[in-house]
Design a protein around this motif. Structure first.
Motif, mmCIF file in Angstrom:
data_model
loop_
_atom_site.group_PDB
_atom_site.id
_atom_site.type_symbol
_atom_site.label_atom_id
_atom_site.label_comp_id
_atom_site.label_asym_id
_atom_site.label_seq_id
_atom_site.Cartn_x
_atom_site.Cartn_y
_atom_site.Cartn_z
ATOM 1 N N THR A 53 0.845 -1.197 0.000
ATOM 2 C CA THR A 53 0.000 0.000 0.000
ATOM 3 C C THR A 53 0.881 1.248 0.000
ATOM 4 O O THR A 53 1.723 1.424 0.882
ATOM 5 N N ARG A 54 0.678 2.092 -0.996
ATOM 6 C CA ARG A 54 1.429 3.347 -1.116
ATOM 7 C C ARG A 54 0.464 4.454 -1.522
ATOM 8 O O ARG A 54 -0.488 4.219 -2.259
ATOM 9 N N MET A 55 0.692 5.634 -1.014
ATOM 10 C CA MET A 55 -0.158 6.766 -1.390
ATOM 11 C C MET A 55 0.692 8.035 -1.448
ATOM 12 O O MET A 55 1.736 8.131 -0.787
ATOM 13 N N ALA A 56 0.218 8.967 -2.248
ATOM 14 C CA ALA A 56 0.955 10.224 -2.417
ATOM 15 C C ALA A 56 0.753 11.120 -1.200
ATOM 16 O O ALA A 56 -0.246 11.016 -0.492
ATOM 17 N N VAL A 57 1.717 11.987 -0.961
ATOM 18 C CA VAL A 57 1.553 13.007 0.074
ATOM 19 C C VAL A 57 0.372 13.887 -0.317
ATOM 20 O O VAL A 57 0.297 14.371 -1.443
ATOM 21 N N GLY A 58 -0.578 14.049 0.596
ATOM 22 C CA GLY A 58 -1.790 14.795 0.295
ATOM 23 C C GLY A 58 -2.970 13.917 -0.064
ATOM 24 O O GLY A 58 -4.101 14.398 -0.170
ATOM 25 N N GLU A 59 -2.714 12.606 -0.234
ATOM 26 C CA GLU A 59 -3.765 11.676 -0.636
ATOM 27 C C GLU A 59 -4.295 10.937 0.595
ATOM 28 O O GLU A 59 -3.530 10.348 1.364
ATOM 29 N N GLY A 60 -5.625 10.942 0.764
ATOM 30 C CA GLY A 60 -6.229 10.247 1.893
ATOM 31 C C GLY A 60 -5.914 10.924 3.216
ATOM 32 O O GLY A 60 -5.249 11.965 3.274
ATOM 33 N N LEU A 61 -6.375 10.318 4.318
ATOM 34 C CA LEU A 61 -6.139 10.903 5.635
ATOM 35 C C LEU A 61 -4.657 10.897 5.991
ATOM 36 O O LEU A 61 -4.113 11.878 6.509
ATOM 37 N N THR A 62 -3.985 9.777 5.705
ATOM 38 C CA THR A 62 -2.553 9.668 6.006
ATOM 39 C C THR A 62 -1.756 10.692 5.209
ATOM 40 O O THR A 62 -0.870 11.369 5.743
ATOM 41 N N GLY A 63 -2.063 10.819 3.921
ATOM 42 C CA GLY A 63 -1.362 11.790 3.080
ATOM 43 C C GLY A 63 -1.621 13.219 3.506
ATOM 44 O O GLY A 63 -0.740 14.087 3.403
ATOM 45 N N THR A 64 -2.837 13.492 4.012
ATOM 46 C CA THR A 64 -3.177 14.833 4.489
ATOM 47 C C THR A 64 -2.351 15.198 5.722
ATOM 48 O O THR A 64 -1.874 16.328 5.853
ATOM 49 N N ILE A 65 -2.186 14.234 6.630
ATOM 50 C CA ILE A 65 -1.374 14.475 7.832
ATOM 51 C C ILE A 65 0.060 14.823 7.447
ATOM 52 O O ILE A 65 0.652 15.768 7.963
ATOM 53 N N ALA A 66 0.625 14.061 6.511
ATOM 54 C CA ALA A 66 2.001 14.310 6.072
ATOM 55 C C ALA A 66 2.124 15.635 5.338
ATOM 56 O O ALA A 66 3.097 16.375 5.509
ATOM 57 N N ASP A 67 1.126 15.943 4.530
ATOM 58 C CA ASP A 67 1.162 17.150 3.712
ATOM 59 C C ASP A 67 1.094 18.405 4.579
ATOM 60 O O ASP A 67 1.835 19.369 4.362
ATOM 61 N N ASN A 68 0.199 18.390 5.566
ATOM 62 C CA ASN A 68 -0.016 19.567 6.406
ATOM 63 C C ASN A 68 0.812 19.551 7.686
ATOM 64 O O ASN A 68 0.804 20.518 8.443
#
Length: 743
Positions: A53-68
């Motif tokens: 499982t991989r997702m972009a920064v900003g993608e999904g809840l996990t990506g949102t946490i990393a992005d912000n």
């Protein structure tokens, strides 16, 4: 963490421990790899999804946490707009979700999250435990090379070629120098404490040393005793002695962290809180607290730290996330040529200090997700044009040469303008034009002698209110006004009564200011607010009257909309004058009352107001936005109106004509009068008094001496009677034909 188990094994154990401790069915760790967040370890999700499982920064809840770089705590994950379902993880049965970023060197390199079957928000103590654990994990992750350091720091190909940085002009000016980061990173080599009491004592000693440094800086400030800069530093000292801050650091040490890790832990929490603050003034004060946390961290770590302490060896452009006023004062002013801030705002304390130092500042220069560190290295050459709100990093040779020529011309012009200091600004036809300057700080008055301005046409008294933590007492106001009048000598100073509210919010008057005004510039501000705060207006009136005892006082009321408002404000002054006379106090020889014409409605009752006035000043900044219904703070509208539009010129000419035959002086105060082409137009419609920024006094005096008023008046009359498509182009050509240089 101290075991010899390999990194993956440690992560696998960590998610089990956390999940069990928080009674969460799921605990997962995602790490940044090759630009994507990859599931590295999990308890409760499908184990086959690990490293799949991989997702972009900003993608999904996990990506949102990393992005912000922020924490999420949700009772129902699916209700969040950024929620995304990944079928391979088998997470469909879980409702609650909490996640914290794993931060390394101020960037998110991963996410630690927990999930639960039943909908519930996690308690604050649980979130804090996750944040502390994430801090410990960040060191493990970095030391085990689980994330690429270059990627973690956001470094990219931009390091090799020229780059342009754009931002917000905080202090105008040109500068060139070598990039230096204000705060070299403090490397936290040990996160977990071996002796909690020893760590606590290290923090106590660091606090004592930091407070000693701050007290020393406050005493060494070179801006005069009792000035606004001292008030800025007093507010700053309040944070240094804040018991709540030291208590939170102690609580972090109690959880098992070293002194350095505890300070960083509290600092991360502060940063996350700052992201949630909508109040710009409060956000600026939080930046002061971050500045102190950085200072404390460097002391406790035994690292010399700032570029100021290491010493600037050449002309330098300083780069920082943000700066506190005390840290800026530490720099060698012979070497410090400019400042670039990733954050910063016009109301920040550091901007007030930088303006007094004459250092250009570019703010809001955050270049993408990686920040400025993804673009600028220590030692890179930078060409800073804060006036144009931009900077060029590693410029190509032709760009550097062009900037160098422009910089040299700027220096030559400044030298030429300086020679006009003692030259009176007469036009070619022999008319004396009054060229005055605007000011807001006690130290600005020194520019009177340097520029040869005729006086201060606008002293903004609200600066003292904006940099104070509490409402300035009458004694402090009196001292400021008396010092300003003493420094000005026999030159007049026009004091504008306090103009706060709108975009100039102060926390101690929050209840009077409608902070949620949709149009704050047209809201509860300036004279409107002052007349409802009877104590505020009375205190300022008495302070001004006592300060001007035995001399003339010029006082001007801002944002007058109707005649009764002027009468009410004048009445406050007259009552205080009568009070002082009754007390046998010395009073001014004369009081000259004036009004700012910023609200167009006042123009329609000018005939009723003029008999009550000694002078009137047209505030072009607000007047223009009100005439065009165009918010000057809105970037989308910044170019939508023109000071040289026919509508503005006709309106302002009517104002001049309305004063003909009266004894009322009319002038312009604002940025418009300090621009050469606009000043030429103002002379052409009858203005004979300009109050402008000190830097513009020389250029405008030079312009005045080239103008024949009969010529420009005839030209303006023709253009305004039969307008062309573009008045600016017509006027520029007219000036060019007569070898009159414009901006």
């Amino acid at each position: 963490m101290a075991s010899r188990l390999h990194a993956q094994g440690k992560l696998d154990q960590v998610v089990e421990i956390i999940g069990e401790s928080l009674s969460s069915e799921v605990c997962s760790i995602y790490l940044l790899r090759e630009g994507m967040l990859e599931l590295f370890a999990t308890r409760g999700l499908n184990p086959e999804a690990v490293h799949v499982t991989r997702m972009a920064v900003g993608e999904g809840l996990t990506g949102t946490i990393a992005d912000n770089v922020e924490t999420l705590n949700l009772a129902e994950a699916k209700a969040h707009p950024d929620f995304q379902y990944r079928p391979e993880t088998g997470e469909e049965k879980f409702h609650s979700f909490a996640g914290v970023p794993i931060v390394y060197r101020e960037r998110a390199v991963g996410v630690l999250c927990v999930q639960h079957v039943d909908p519930r928000r996690y308690e604050d103590v649980e979130i804090e435990a996750l944040q502390t654990t994430a801090m410990v994990l960040s060191e493990l992750i970095a030391n085990a090379d689980l994330v690429d350091e270059e990627e973690a720091l956001g470094l990219d190909a931009a390091h090799s070629g020229p780059q342009t940085i754009t931002g917000l002009t905080l202090v105008k000016g040109l500068a060139t120098g070598i990039a230096a980061y204000h705060q070299p990173r403090v490397q936290i080599t040990q996160v977990m404490a071996e002796d909690i009491e020893a760590e606590r004592q290290r923090v106590y000693r660091a606090f004592d040393k930091m407070r000693e440094q701050i007290d020393g800086l406050a005493n060494q400030a070179e801006f005069g005793v009792g000035g606004e800069h001292e008030e800025v530093l007093e507010t700053y000292k309040m944070f240094a002695y804040d018991e709540g801050w030291s208590r939170r650091i102690n609580e972090a040490i109690d959880s098992g962290l070293t002194a350095e890790a505890a300070i960083e832990r509290v600092q991360q929490h502060t940063r996350m809180r700052m992201r949630e603050i909508d109040d710009p003034l409060l956000a600026d004060r939080m930046h002061d607290l971050e500045d102190l946390a950085n200072r404390l961290l460097r002391i406790v770590a035994g690292q010399i730290g700032t570029a100021a302490q290491q010493g600037l060896r050449q002309d330098t452009i300083l780069i920082a996330r943000n700066l506190g006023p005390a840290e800026l004062l530490e720099y060698d002013r012979r070497r410090l040529k400019g400042v670039i801030l990733e954050e910063g705002s016009l109301t920040a304390h550091v901007v007030i200090v930088a303006r007094a130092m004459g250092v250009p500042v570019l703010g809001r220069a955050n270049h993408g997700k990686g920040g400025l560190r993804s673009v600028v290295r220590d030692g890179d050459e930078i060409l800073l044009d804060a006036t144009a709100a931009s900077a060029v990093v590693r410029p190509a040779a032709p760009v550097a040469e062009a900037f160098g020529r422009r910089f040299a011309r700027s220096k030559e012009k400044q030298a030429a303008y300086a020679k006009l200091r003692d030259v009176e600004p007469f036009t070619r036809c022999g008319t004396r034009i009054q060229v005055m300057m605007n000011a807001g700080l006690r130290d600005d008055i020194s520019a009177l002698a340097l520029t040869g301005a005729d006086g201060v046409g606008l002293f903004r008294t609200e600066f003292q209110f904006l940099v104070s933590a509490t409402l300035p007492q009458r004694e402090r106001q009196l001292k400021l006004y008396r010092d300003v009048l003493d420094a000005a000598g026999d030159k007049p100073v026009v004091f504008r009564t306090v103009d706060i509210g709108g975009d100039k919010a102060v926390p101690y008057l929050a209840s009077e200011i409608a902070r949620n005004d949709e149009n704050p510039a047209m809201g509860w501000r300036a004279l409107r607010l002052a007349l409802t705060r009877e104590g505020l207006m009375k205190a300022q009136a008495r302070s001004l009257l006592e300060a001007a005892a035995g001399r003339s006082l010029h006082v001007m009321f801002p944002m007058v909309s109707e005649v009764w408002e002027f009468d009410a404000a004048k009445q406050v002054f007259e009552e205080q004058l009568a009070f002082l006379r009754a007390k046998k106090k010395m009073v001014p020889e004369q009081v000259h009352y004036g009004a700012m014409l910023e609200v167009p409605a006042l123009a329609e009752v000018l005939d009723l107001l003029l008999p009550r006035l000694s002078f009137i000043s047209v505030g072009t900044n607000d007047l223009t936005q009100f005439l065009f219904a165009a918010d000057r703070a809105n970037p989308a509208l910044a170019q939508r109106y023109d000071w040289l539009s026919v509508a503005i010129m006709r309106f302002m000419r009517r104002l001049v004509q309305a004063t003909v035959g009266s004894n009322v002086e009319i002038g312009v105060c604002g940025e418009m009068g300090g621009r050469r082409l606009e000043a030429l137009a103002l002379l052409g419609i009858g203005f004979r008094r300009l109050s402008i920024t000190p830097a513009a006094v020389g250029p405008i005096k030079e312009l005045v001496r080239k103008v024949d008023l009969a010529e420009i008046e005839a030209a303006m009359t023709g253009w305004l009677s039969d307008p062309s498509v573009n008045l600016r182009d017509e006027l520029s050509q007219w000036a060019s034909d007569r070898e009159i240089e414009t901006d």
